[in-house]
Design a protein around this motif. Structure first.
Motif, PDB file in Angstrom:
ATOM      1  N   LEU A 121       0.807  -1.216   0.000  1.00  0.00           N
ATOM      2  CA  LEU A 121       0.000   0.000   0.000  1.00  0.00           C
ATOM      3  C   LEU A 121       0.841   1.267   0.000  1.00  0.00           C
ATOM      4  N   ASP A 122       1.847   1.353   0.858  1.00  0.00           N
ATOM      5  CA  ASP A 122       2.637   2.585   0.943  1.00  0.00           C
ATOM      6  C   ASP A 122       3.307   2.901  -0.390  1.00  0.00           C
ATOM      7  N   ASP A 123       3.855   1.895  -1.057  1.00  0.00           N
ATOM      8  CA  ASP A 123       4.521   2.114  -2.339  1.00  0.00           C
ATOM      9  C   ASP A 123       3.529   2.553  -3.413  1.00  0.00           C
ATOM     10  N   VAL A 124       2.381   1.887  -3.454  1.00  0.00           N
ATOM     11  CA  VAL A 124       1.371   2.234  -4.451  1.00  0.00           C
ATOM     12  C   VAL A 124       0.823   3.629  -4.187  1.00  0.00           C
ATOM     13  N   PHE A 125       0.558   3.931  -2.938  1.00  0.00           N
ATOM     14  CA  PHE A 125       0.023   5.245  -2.571  1.00  0.00           C
ATOM     15  C   PHE A 125       0.974   6.363  -2.995  1.00  0.00           C
ATOM     16  N   ALA A 126       2.270   6.145  -2.804  1.00  0.00           N
ATOM     17  CA  ALA A 126       3.256   7.174  -3.145  1.00  0.00           C
ATOM     18  C   ALA A 126       3.308   7.424  -4.644  1.00  0.00           C
ATOM     19  N   CYS A 127       3.024   6.406  -5.446  1.00  0.00           N
ATOM     20  CA  CYS A 127       3.093   6.558  -6.906  1.00  0.00           C
ATOM     21  C   CYS A 127       1.898   7.308  -7.486  1.00  0.00           C
TER      22      CYS A 127
END
Length: 343
Positions: A121-127
């Protein structure tokens, strides 16, 4: 009665599939009557097939359908009006593709629905920081169909806007705590504050005026100085007290994600700590997809801010806005320390 039980009483999963499709079937057309196009990318074939079936049942026209690699490789392709992606596991290539897709969605107006896992989630959210996507975390089939309905609601000029209030409510009430969200949204203005103060109010509870008028004879508003944020140890104690209720009662009976989010971010701001979106979802006390909807609405309302990590552009955090921090400081100053322990 818990909200889960109440939701089950409202509509069963089967009823949901039927009613959601009936409500959207004739609405998935543009103003000229042409069916909206949706592209679907997922490596899990059963998920891809389910999304495809639901999109067709809702009246969408299929665009590109394939696995994630088809989104990554080759020249740019027409993606249509909406893009549904399932990426529970991500790597550098997928994240780079999501960043590129985020920019394309902003330029073309395509609506993104991205499902992922808690771990990613954190990686996807940042993108995805520009296109205002719908993020779903390990969603059930019903949540995906609701996301399709929300895509229609966001399309300009769509006939879905002509549905009766009862029809719209049937779609909305299937999401967690959406009855409260809908009630607040109806009272919110374009900037998250209605004429009567709206769902989210930032002003001090009491305002003082000068005893004498100004030179033009009008009264002057004297704004109180900003109070400091409460002691973070007090806020953490309040959070622990609220969490302790789940030991004796159904946790969903007391779910109040907006307040739990505000408390967690208030403590973090006082501690000069940064909070990831995954951590905030946990602090909200509701399922991640529900928490993400609350976070998105609170960002739109000006309560929260998305903050880029200056050292690592691939990361992003959530923080209180200055207005929300001031409102929390005034709130705790108003109720006092002793009363705050009972919150």
């Amino acid at each position: 009665m818990s909200r889960v039980t109440h939701r089950a009483d409202i509509l069963s999963e089967t009823d949901f599939q039927y009613q959601a499709t009936e409500l959207t079937r004739d609405a998935a057309n543009d103003p000229a009557g042409v069916p909206l196009a949706v592209s679907i990318f997922a490596d899990r074939s059963h998920i891809r097939d389910t999304i495809r079936d639901d999109a067709l049942a809702a009246g969408f026209r299929l665009g590109k359908v394939g696995d994630i690699a088809e989104l990554l490789d080759g020249a740019a392709i027409a993606l249509g009006d909406a893009v549904l992606i399932d990426c529970p596991v991500v790597d550098a290539a997928i994240l780079a593709s999501l960043c590129r897709l985020d920019n394309r969605a902003v330029n073309t107006g395509a609506k993104l629905v991205v499902s992922t896992s808690v771990e990613a989630l954190d990686d996807v959210f940042a993108c995805l920081d520009k296109s205002d996507p719908q993020l779903l975390v390990e969603p059930a089939r019903g949540e995906r169909v609701i996301a399709l309905g929300r895509v229609l609601a966001m399309m300009p000029g769509m006939r879905l806007r002509e549905l009766s209030g009862d029809d719209r409510l049937t779609l909305i009430r299937l999401t967690e705590q959406v009855a409260q969200i809908a009630d607040r949204l109806e009272r919110m203005g374009a900037k998250g504050q209605a004429d009567d103060g709206g769902a989210f109010r930032f002003e001090s509870s009491k305002q003082a005026f000068a005893g004498q008028g100004a030179e033009d004879g009008t009264a002057q508003l004297i704004r109180k100085p900003k109070p400091p944020l409460p002691d973070p140890r007090l806020v953490r104690q309040i959070i622990r007290q609220r969490e302790a209720r789940a030991t004796f009662f159904d946790a969903e009976l007391f779910a109040d994600p907006a307040w739990d989010i505000l408390l967690d971010l208030t403590a973090a701001r006082a501690e000069h700590a940064r909070v990831s979106v995954t951590s905030l979802c946990i602090a909200s006390g509701v399922p991640p997809t529900t928490a993400l909807r609350w976070i998105s609405q609170m960002v739109e309302a000006g309560l929260l801010e998305r903050v880029k990590d200056e050292e690592d552009k691939r990361r992003a955090f959530i923080a209180l806005s200055d207005r929300a921090a001031e409102a929390m400081g005034r709130y705790f100053a108003e109720i006092g320390t002793d009363a705050a322990r009972l919150v």
